[in-house]
Design an enzyme around this catalytic site. Structure first.
Site, PDB file in Angstrom:
ATOM      1  N   ARG A  55       0.713  16.681   2.180  1.00  0.00           N
ATOM      2  CA  ARG A  55       0.378  17.513   1.109  1.00  0.00           C
ATOM      3  C   ARG A  55      -0.404  16.614   0.141  1.00  0.00           C
ATOM      4  O   ARG A  55      -1.336  16.607  -0.496  1.00  0.00           O
ATOM      5  CB  ARG A  55       1.143  18.307   0.579  1.00  0.00           C
ATOM      6  CG  ARG A  55       1.241  19.930   1.499  1.00  0.00           C
ATOM      7  CD  ARG A  55       2.486  20.528   1.022  1.00  0.00           C
ATOM      8  NE  ARG A  55       3.534  19.863   1.970  1.00  0.00           N
ATOM      9  CZ  ARG A  55       3.644  20.369   3.097  1.00  0.00           C
ATOM     10  NH1 ARG A  55       3.076  21.357   3.535  1.00  0.00           N
ATOM     11  NH2 ARG A  55       4.682  19.541   3.868  1.00  0.00           N
ATOM     12  N   THR A  56       0.718  15.609  -0.531  1.00  0.00           N
ATOM     13  CA  THR A  56       0.376  15.050  -1.869  1.00  0.00           C
ATOM     14  C   THR A  56      -0.615  14.007  -1.621  1.00  0.00           C
ATOM     15  O   THR A  56      -1.552  13.764  -2.344  1.00  0.00           O
ATOM     16  CB  THR A  56       1.581  14.294  -2.305  1.00  0.00           C
ATOM     17  OG1 THR A  56       2.846  15.364  -2.224  1.00  0.00           O
ATOM     18  CG2 THR A  56       1.698  13.744  -3.497  1.00  0.00           C
ATOM     19  N   LYS A  83       4.724  -6.848   6.830  1.00  0.00           N
ATOM     20  CA  LYS A  83       4.775  -8.261   6.845  1.00  0.00           C
ATOM     21  C   LYS A  83       5.612  -8.935   5.805  1.00  0.00           C
ATOM     22  O   LYS A  83       6.115  -9.990   5.682  1.00  0.00           O
ATOM     23  CB  LYS A  83       3.555  -9.035   6.910  1.00  0.00           C
ATOM     24  CG  LYS A  83       2.628  -9.023   7.918  1.00  0.00           C
ATOM     25  CD  LYS A  83       1.374  -9.752   7.779  1.00  0.00           C
ATOM     26  CE  LYS A  83       0.191  -9.345   8.650  1.00  0.00           C
ATOM     27  NZ  LYS A  83      -1.014 -10.091   8.272  1.00  0.00           N
ATOM     28  N   ARG A 105       3.532   6.490  -4.022  1.00  0.00           N
ATOM     29  CA  ARG A 105       4.965   7.242  -3.543  1.00  0.00           C
ATOM     30  C   ARG A 105       5.455   6.077  -2.989  1.00  0.00           C
ATOM     31  O   ARG A 105       4.983   5.396  -2.377  1.00  0.00           O
ATOM     32  CB  ARG A 105       4.516   8.082  -2.628  1.00  0.00           C
ATOM     33  CG  ARG A 105       5.614   8.639  -1.668  1.00  0.00           C
ATOM     34  CD  ARG A 105       5.352   9.831  -1.025  1.00  0.00           C
ATOM     35  NE  ARG A 105       5.190  10.842  -1.789  1.00  0.00           N
ATOM     36  CZ  ARG A 105       5.443  12.200  -1.402  1.00  0.00           C
ATOM     37  NH1 ARG A 105       5.636  12.757  -0.083  1.00  0.00           N
ATOM     38  NH2 ARG A 105       5.491  13.306  -2.298  1.00  0.00           N
ATOM     39  N   HIS A 133       8.955  13.654  -9.314  1.00  0.00           N
ATOM     40  CA  HIS A 133       7.541  13.853  -8.770  1.00  0.00           C
ATOM     41  C   HIS A 133       6.730  15.015  -9.682  1.00  0.00           C
ATOM     42  O   HIS A 133       6.578  16.222  -9.471  1.00  0.00           O
ATOM     43  CB  HIS A 133       7.874  14.836  -7.287  1.00  0.00           C
ATOM     44  CG  HIS A 133       6.689  15.166  -6.465  1.00  0.00           C
ATOM     45  ND1 HIS A 133       5.423  14.602  -6.803  1.00  0.00           N
ATOM     46  CD2 HIS A 133       6.756  15.338  -5.122  1.00  0.00           C
ATOM     47  CE1 HIS A 133       4.734  15.112  -5.654  1.00  0.00           C
ATOM     48  NE2 HIS A 133       5.303  15.286  -4.797  1.00  0.00           N
TER      49      HIS A 133
END
Ligand code: NCD
Length: 302
Positions: A55-56, A83, A105, A133
């Site tokens: 969603r986000t 890496k 995020r 959030h």
């Protein structure tokens, strides 16, 4: 206007209200055939996602595109992060590419705060570990306001795995700034001890429901649990799951929210999730308008 949105605590009542009002104007746009505004033409928004998201991530991408920004989607899988490249080196790369805003995020609480020291553009927190959030809290507040007409004095119950929930933390901050009264409900093992004075605590869902305007169910975040916090999924759902008999205890006007993804049958029964009282799908739609408002205002839109 603030430059970064790292925490719901970055928002005072006026700024939060301006974002919600701007989001309402953006929402009017989504009913039109051509959904684009030229507001951020020539600006670059980077979506930097180190953690899984449906969603986000899609919501921020849609929001930036509707404002005509150039969007670069970066996910840690398949990048030099696998890496071992550090967040700082990745940030410097984005900086070199001239990102005007970085939406991040990350599984580490505080990652957006660090990032804001390394890039010149705006940083938007799209979820950092168990910390915050803020755009989810804004879209939740927007949904409550549009369904119930106000936020001031609203009684909001936030139910379930509060301990691991960045959604709960940001909601508690924002809702108290906007005058709502929050009660968190869950098993004692899943309620944090550092809740301060911004929320009341209850361990008894049945007692809280009849006096709630909003009940926000949280996902049980088993991926963040190393120990067992409750006896069994069945026991959890018996005491803290929102099923049809419990839904009937809510006042007539009350709404049911969930940020998604849901564990259907655990914290919320499928019949409740799909009922007309549920705003779950509406929350997703509102998320795009709210993120448009955030990007527009942070990047100096007029
Ligand atoms: C939440 C998240 O990732 O913090 N989901 C979302 O952004 N809509 C909540 C969760 O994962 O339970």
């Amino acid at each position: 206007m603030i430059k970064h949105l790292r925490s719901a605590a970055d928002l005072d009542a006026d700024t939060a209200t301006l974002i919600l009002d701007t989001a309402a104007e953006m929402a009017a746009l989504s009913g039109r055939e051509v959904k684009k505004l030229p507001a951020l033409r020539g600006r670059t928004v980077v979506n930097l996602f180190y953690e899984d998201s449906t969603r986000t991530r899609i919501s921020f991408e849609a929001a930036a595109k509707r404002l005509s920004a150039d969007v670069i989607n970066f996910s840690a899988k398949g990048s030099s992060v696998s890496k071992g490249e550090s967040l700082k080196d990745t940030a410097l790369t984005l900086q070199a590419m001239g990102a005007d805003a970085v939406v991040i995020r990350h599984s580490a609480s505080g990652a957006p705060h660090r990032l804001a020291n390394w890039v010149e553009g705006s940083v938007v927190n799209a979820g950092d570990g168990t910390h915050e959030h803020p755009t989810q809290a804004l879209l939740d507040a927007y949904t409550m306001r549009s369904r119930l007409g106000r936020l001031d004095g609203l009684k909001v119950a936030i139910v379930g795995d509060v301990l691991h929930s960045r959604v709960a933390r940001s909601n508690i901050l924002l809702l108290s700034t906007l005058g709502a009264r929050v009660t968190v409900v869950g098993p004692p093992t899943l309620i944090p001890l550092d809740l301060t004075d911004k929320a009341q605590v209850s361990y008894d869902l049945d007692a809280v429901l009849p006096d709630s305007d909003v009940v926000m169910m949280l996902r049980v975040q088993t991926e963040r649990m190393q120990d067992s916090y409750f006896p069994s999924a069945r026991e959890y759902s018996r005491r803290y799951g929102l099923d049809v008999p419990r839904l009937r205890k809510l006042p007539e006007h009350a709404i049911v929210m969930h940020p998604g993804p849901m564990n259907r049958g655990m914290e919320i029964a499928p019949e409740v999730a799909d009922s007309p009282r549920s705003t779950i799908v509406e929350q997703v739609a509102n998320g795009v308008s709210v993120r448009m408002a955030v990007l527009y205002l942070l990047l100096g839109g007029k």
